[in-house]
Motif scaffolding. Structure first.
Motif, PDB file in Angstrom:
ATOM      1  N   GLN A  92     -20.623 -21.561 -31.233  1.00 56.25           N
ATOM      2  CA  GLN A  92     -21.691 -20.970 -30.317  1.00 56.25           C
ATOM      3  C   GLN A  92     -21.104 -20.547 -29.090  1.00 56.25           C
ATOM      4  O   GLN A  92     -20.666 -21.268 -28.401  1.00 56.25           O
ATOM      5  CB  GLN A  92     -23.053 -21.856 -30.374  1.00 56.25           C
ATOM      6  CG  GLN A  92     -23.837 -22.173 -31.599  1.00 56.25           C
ATOM      7  CD  GLN A  92     -24.606 -23.453 -31.386  1.00 56.25           C
ATOM      8  OE1 GLN A  92     -25.064 -23.765 -30.216  1.00 56.25           O
ATOM      9  NE2 GLN A  92     -25.606 -23.320 -32.499  1.00 56.25           N
ATOM     10  N   ILE A  93     -21.864 -19.424 -28.426  1.00 57.62           N
ATOM     11  CA  ILE A  93     -21.462 -18.959 -27.159  1.00 57.62           C
ATOM     12  C   ILE A  93     -22.884 -19.047 -26.344  1.00 57.62           C
ATOM     13  O   ILE A  93     -23.907 -18.537 -26.751  1.00 57.62           O
ATOM     14  CB  ILE A  93     -21.233 -17.423 -27.088  1.00 57.62           C
ATOM     15  CG1 ILE A  93     -19.808 -16.978 -28.312  1.00 57.62           C
ATOM     16  CG2 ILE A  93     -20.713 -17.232 -25.751  1.00 57.62           C
ATOM     17  CD1 ILE A  93     -18.543 -17.878 -27.761  1.00 57.62           C
ATOM     18  N   LEU A  94     -22.661 -20.200 -25.549  1.00 58.00           N
ATOM     19  CA  LEU A  94     -23.984 -20.600 -24.829  1.00 58.00           C
ATOM     20  C   LEU A  94     -23.844 -20.180 -23.285  1.00 58.00           C
ATOM     21  O   LEU A  94     -22.365 -20.233 -22.615  1.00 58.00           O
ATOM     22  CB  LEU A  94     -24.124 -22.195 -25.160  1.00 58.00           C
ATOM     23  CG  LEU A  94     -24.475 -22.432 -26.269  1.00 58.00           C
ATOM     24  CD1 LEU A  94     -24.769 -24.132 -26.261  1.00 58.00           C
ATOM     25  CD2 LEU A  94     -25.850 -22.142 -26.798  1.00 58.00           C
ATOM     26  N   THR A  95     -24.486 -19.852 -22.498  1.00 63.17           N
ATOM     27  CA  THR A  95     -24.697 -19.531 -21.285  1.00 63.17           C
ATOM     28  C   THR A  95     -25.882 -20.166 -20.618  1.00 63.17           C
ATOM     29  O   THR A  95     -27.020 -20.412 -21.141  1.00 63.17           O
ATOM     30  CB  THR A  95     -24.666 -18.097 -20.836  1.00 63.17           C
ATOM     31  OG1 THR A  95     -24.393 -17.899 -19.381  1.00 63.17           O
ATOM     32  CG2 THR A  95     -25.663 -17.459 -21.146  1.00 63.17           C
ATOM     33  N   GLU A  96     -25.585 -20.500 -19.118  1.00 67.56           N
ATOM     34  CA  GLU A  96     -26.570 -21.553 -18.362  1.00 67.56           C
ATOM     35  C   GLU A  96     -27.046 -20.242 -17.054  1.00 67.56           C
ATOM     36  O   GLU A  96     -26.156 -20.145 -16.488  1.00 67.56           O
ATOM     37  CB  GLU A  96     -26.333 -22.583 -17.934  1.00 67.56           C
ATOM     38  CG  GLU A  96     -27.491 -23.414 -17.267  1.00 67.56           C
ATOM     39  CD  GLU A  96     -27.051 -24.849 -17.126  1.00 67.56           C
ATOM     40  OE1 GLU A  96     -27.944 -25.592 -16.255  1.00 67.56           O
ATOM     41  OE2 GLU A  96     -25.795 -25.349 -17.289  1.00 67.56           O
ATOM     42  N   ASP A  97     -28.234 -20.268 -16.938  1.00 71.91           N
ATOM     43  CA  ASP A  97     -28.712 -19.510 -15.676  1.00 71.91           C
ATOM     44  C   ASP A  97     -28.955 -20.774 -14.721  1.00 71.91           C
ATOM     45  O   ASP A  97     -29.834 -21.620 -14.916  1.00 71.91           O
ATOM     46  CB  ASP A  97     -30.127 -19.019 -16.004  1.00 71.91           C
ATOM     47  CG  ASP A  97     -30.562 -18.132 -14.908  1.00 71.91           C
ATOM     48  OD1 ASP A  97     -30.024 -18.400 -13.789  1.00 71.91           O
ATOM     49  OD2 ASP A  97     -31.520 -17.503 -15.087  1.00 71.91           O
ATOM     50  N   ILE A  98     -28.012 -20.668 -13.834  1.00 70.21           N
ATOM     51  CA  ILE A  98     -28.049 -21.656 -12.678  1.00 70.21           C
ATOM     52  C   ILE A  98     -29.063 -21.653 -11.887  1.00 70.21           C
ATOM     53  O   ILE A  98     -29.640 -22.582 -11.007  1.00 70.21           O
ATOM     54  CB  ILE A  98     -26.811 -21.673 -12.008  1.00 70.21           C
ATOM     55  CG1 ILE A  98     -26.515 -20.323 -11.015  1.00 70.21           C
ATOM     56  CG2 ILE A  98     -25.592 -21.928 -12.643  1.00 70.21           C
ATOM     57  CD1 ILE A  98     -25.404 -20.297 -10.385  1.00 70.21           C
ATOM     58  N   GLU A 144     -21.968 -15.806 -30.915  1.00 70.23           N
ATOM     59  CA  GLU A 144     -20.923 -16.554 -31.804  1.00 70.23           C
ATOM     60  C   GLU A 144     -19.700 -16.192 -31.904  1.00 70.23           C
ATOM     61  O   GLU A 144     -19.269 -14.724 -31.794  1.00 70.23           O
ATOM     62  CB  GLU A 144     -21.545 -16.620 -33.556  1.00 70.23           C
ATOM     63  CG  GLU A 144     -20.686 -17.620 -34.203  1.00 70.23           C
ATOM     64  CD  GLU A 144     -21.147 -17.867 -35.513  1.00 70.23           C
ATOM     65  OE1 GLU A 144     -22.189 -18.569 -35.843  1.00 70.23           O
ATOM     66  OE2 GLU A 144     -20.726 -17.014 -36.552  1.00 70.23           O
ATOM     67  N   CYS A 145     -18.507 -16.935 -31.728  1.00 67.67           N
ATOM     68  CA  CYS A 145     -17.165 -16.493 -31.900  1.00 67.67           C
ATOM     69  C   CYS A 145     -16.626 -16.499 -33.104  1.00 67.67           C
ATOM     70  O   CYS A 145     -17.037 -17.380 -33.957  1.00 67.67           O
ATOM     71  CB  CYS A 145     -16.482 -17.687 -30.919  1.00 67.67           C
ATOM     72  SG  CYS A 145     -14.712 -17.251 -30.802  1.00 67.67           S
ATOM     73  N   GLY A 146     -15.918 -15.638 -33.497  1.00 68.70           N
ATOM     74  CA  GLY A 146     -15.386 -15.295 -34.713  1.00 68.70           C
ATOM     75  C   GLY A 146     -14.173 -16.239 -34.998  1.00 68.70           C
ATOM     76  O   GLY A 146     -13.701 -16.417 -36.079  1.00 68.70           O
ATOM     77  N   LYS A 147     -13.621 -17.024 -33.867  1.00 63.74           N
ATOM     78  CA  LYS A 147     -12.605 -18.124 -34.076  1.00 63.74           C
ATOM     79  C   LYS A 147     -13.062 -19.548 -34.456  1.00 63.74           C
ATOM     80  O   LYS A 147     -14.320 -19.537 -34.721  1.00 63.74           O
ATOM     81  CB  LYS A 147     -11.860 -18.276 -32.706  1.00 63.74           C
ATOM     82  CG  LYS A 147     -10.837 -16.914 -32.430  1.00 63.74           C
ATOM     83  CD  LYS A 147     -10.129 -17.145 -31.107  1.00 63.74           C
ATOM     84  CE  LYS A 147     -10.528 -18.310 -30.330  1.00 63.74           C
ATOM     85  NZ  LYS A 147      -9.422 -18.242 -29.114  1.00 63.74           N
ATOM     86  N   ASP A 148     -12.343 -20.440 -34.782  1.00 61.67           N
ATOM     87  CA  ASP A 148     -12.781 -21.737 -35.066  1.00 61.67           C
ATOM     88  C   ASP A 148     -13.571 -22.301 -33.984  1.00 61.67           C
ATOM     89  O   ASP A 148     -14.483 -23.190 -34.098  1.00 61.67           O
ATOM     90  CB  ASP A 148     -11.669 -22.592 -35.362  1.00 61.67           C
ATOM     91  CG  ASP A 148     -10.933 -22.092 -36.877  1.00 61.67           C
ATOM     92  OD1 ASP A 148     -11.541 -21.254 -37.522  1.00 61.67           O
ATOM     93  OD2 ASP A 148      -9.666 -22.362 -37.071  1.00 61.67           O
ATOM     94  N   VAL A 149     -13.117 -22.277 -32.669  1.00 58.47           N
ATOM     95  CA  VAL A 149     -13.729 -22.810 -31.404  1.00 58.47           C
ATOM     96  C   VAL A 149     -13.477 -21.605 -30.370  1.00 58.47           C
ATOM     97  O   VAL A 149     -12.814 -20.774 -30.260  1.00 58.47           O
ATOM     98  CB  VAL A 149     -12.677 -23.771 -31.090  1.00 58.47           C
ATOM     99  CG1 VAL A 149     -13.490 -24.481 -29.681  1.00 58.47           C
ATOM    100  CG2 VAL A 149     -12.644 -25.119 -32.109  1.00 58.47           C
ATOM    101  N   ALA A 150     -14.691 -21.565 -29.644  1.00 61.01           N
ATOM    102  CA  ALA A 150     -14.852 -20.758 -28.754  1.00 61.01           C
ATOM    103  C   ALA A 150     -14.035 -20.766 -27.438  1.00 61.01           C
ATOM    104  O   ALA A 150     -13.692 -22.133 -27.301  1.00 61.01           O
ATOM    105  CB  ALA A 150     -16.275 -20.741 -28.103  1.00 61.01           C
ATOM    106  N   CYS A 151     -13.398 -19.781 -26.870  1.00 63.84           N
ATOM    107  CA  CYS A 151     -12.555 -19.791 -25.899  1.00 63.84           C
ATOM    108  C   CYS A 151     -13.361 -20.462 -24.503  1.00 63.84           C
ATOM    109  O   CYS A 151     -14.361 -20.476 -24.317  1.00 63.84           O
ATOM    110  CB  CYS A 151     -12.394 -18.294 -25.504  1.00 63.84           C
ATOM    111  SG  CYS A 151     -11.467 -17.382 -26.580  1.00 63.84           S
ATOM    112  N   GLN A 153     -22.192 -22.945 -36.608  1.00 64.88           N
ATOM    113  CA  GLN A 153     -21.424 -24.134 -36.033  1.00 64.88           C
ATOM    114  C   GLN A 153     -21.461 -24.299 -34.515  1.00 64.88           C
ATOM    115  O   GLN A 153     -21.142 -23.489 -33.858  1.00 64.88           O
ATOM    116  CB  GLN A 153     -19.873 -24.034 -36.520  1.00 64.88           C
ATOM    117  CG  GLN A 153     -19.743 -23.971 -38.090  1.00 64.88           C
ATOM    118  CD  GLN A 153     -18.394 -23.684 -38.494  1.00 64.88           C
ATOM    119  OE1 GLN A 153     -17.591 -23.668 -37.855  1.00 64.88           O
ATOM    120  NE2 GLN A 153     -18.182 -23.702 -39.944  1.00 64.88           N
ATOM    121  N   THR A 154     -21.767 -25.429 -34.285  1.00 64.27           N
ATOM    122  CA  THR A 154     -21.854 -26.044 -32.737  1.00 64.27           C
ATOM    123  C   THR A 154     -20.806 -25.461 -31.954  1.00 64.27           C
ATOM    124  O   THR A 154     -20.877 -24.739 -30.837  1.00 64.27           O
ATOM    125  CB  THR A 154     -22.203 -27.360 -32.739  1.00 64.27           C
ATOM    126  OG1 THR A 154     -23.224 -27.715 -33.146  1.00 64.27           O
ATOM    127  CG2 THR A 154     -22.436 -27.403 -30.831  1.00 64.27           C
TER     128      THR A 154
END
Length: 153
Positions: free
Chosen positions: A54-60, A70-77, A50-51
């Motif tokens: 998802q734990i996304l990161t960006e290389d600046i 992926e986070c185990g909660k309903d919504v990532a922190c 689920q979007t």
């Protein structure tokens, strides 16, 4: 121990250690499960998720966006992705490039270290995050090896 040589002493230590290996492994399993559950559960970047989890990161430096887990909660922190590496709810992707987050944390350490004592607690926090990321990266490497050999579960 007054053995005839260091090698004799090492042989006795090796014998004792190998005899205790099973006992040590069994006694450490509970602590391992409690303190490092994220290592026991990996996902893949290709797994459906689920979007909002998802734990996304960006290389600046190059704009690369990496799905690292992926986070185990309903919504990532809101503190994701760096704090995720120390969270028991985090399910890292074994096939992600976690070096992106390692580089982010290293830049934070380098920057905050220049500001002296008032920022030491932030440096320490970033160093702990770095250790958590390295632990996940090492476990992911072992998991990748197992996948290549067909030994993963």
């Amino acid at each position: 121990l007054k053995h005839s040589s260091d090698n004799v002493c090492r042989a006795y230590v090796d014998i004792a250690f190998h005899g205790m290996m099973e006992t040590l492994s069994e006694s450490m399993a509970t602590a391992f499960l409690e303190h490092a559950p994220r290592i026991l559960s990996f996902g893949s970047k290709d797994d459906p998720s689920q979007t909002q989890k998802q734990i996304l990161t960006e290389d600046i430096t190059n704009g690369q966006i990496e799905h690292v887990g992926e986070c185990g909660k309903d919504v990532a922190c809101a503190e994701a992705p760096i704090s995720c590496y120390g969270c028991f709810r985090f399910r890292p992707c074994w096939d992600a490039d976690h070096r992106i987050n390692l580089n982010i944390v290293q830049r934070e350490i380098d920057d905050m270290s220049q500001h002296g004592k008032p920022f030491q607690h932030l440096v320490d926090k970033a160093k702990m995050a770095k250790q958590n990321i390295l632990m996940v990266m090492n476990a992911a490497d072992r998991y990748q090896d197992a996948v290549r050999q067909g030994d993963h579960t």
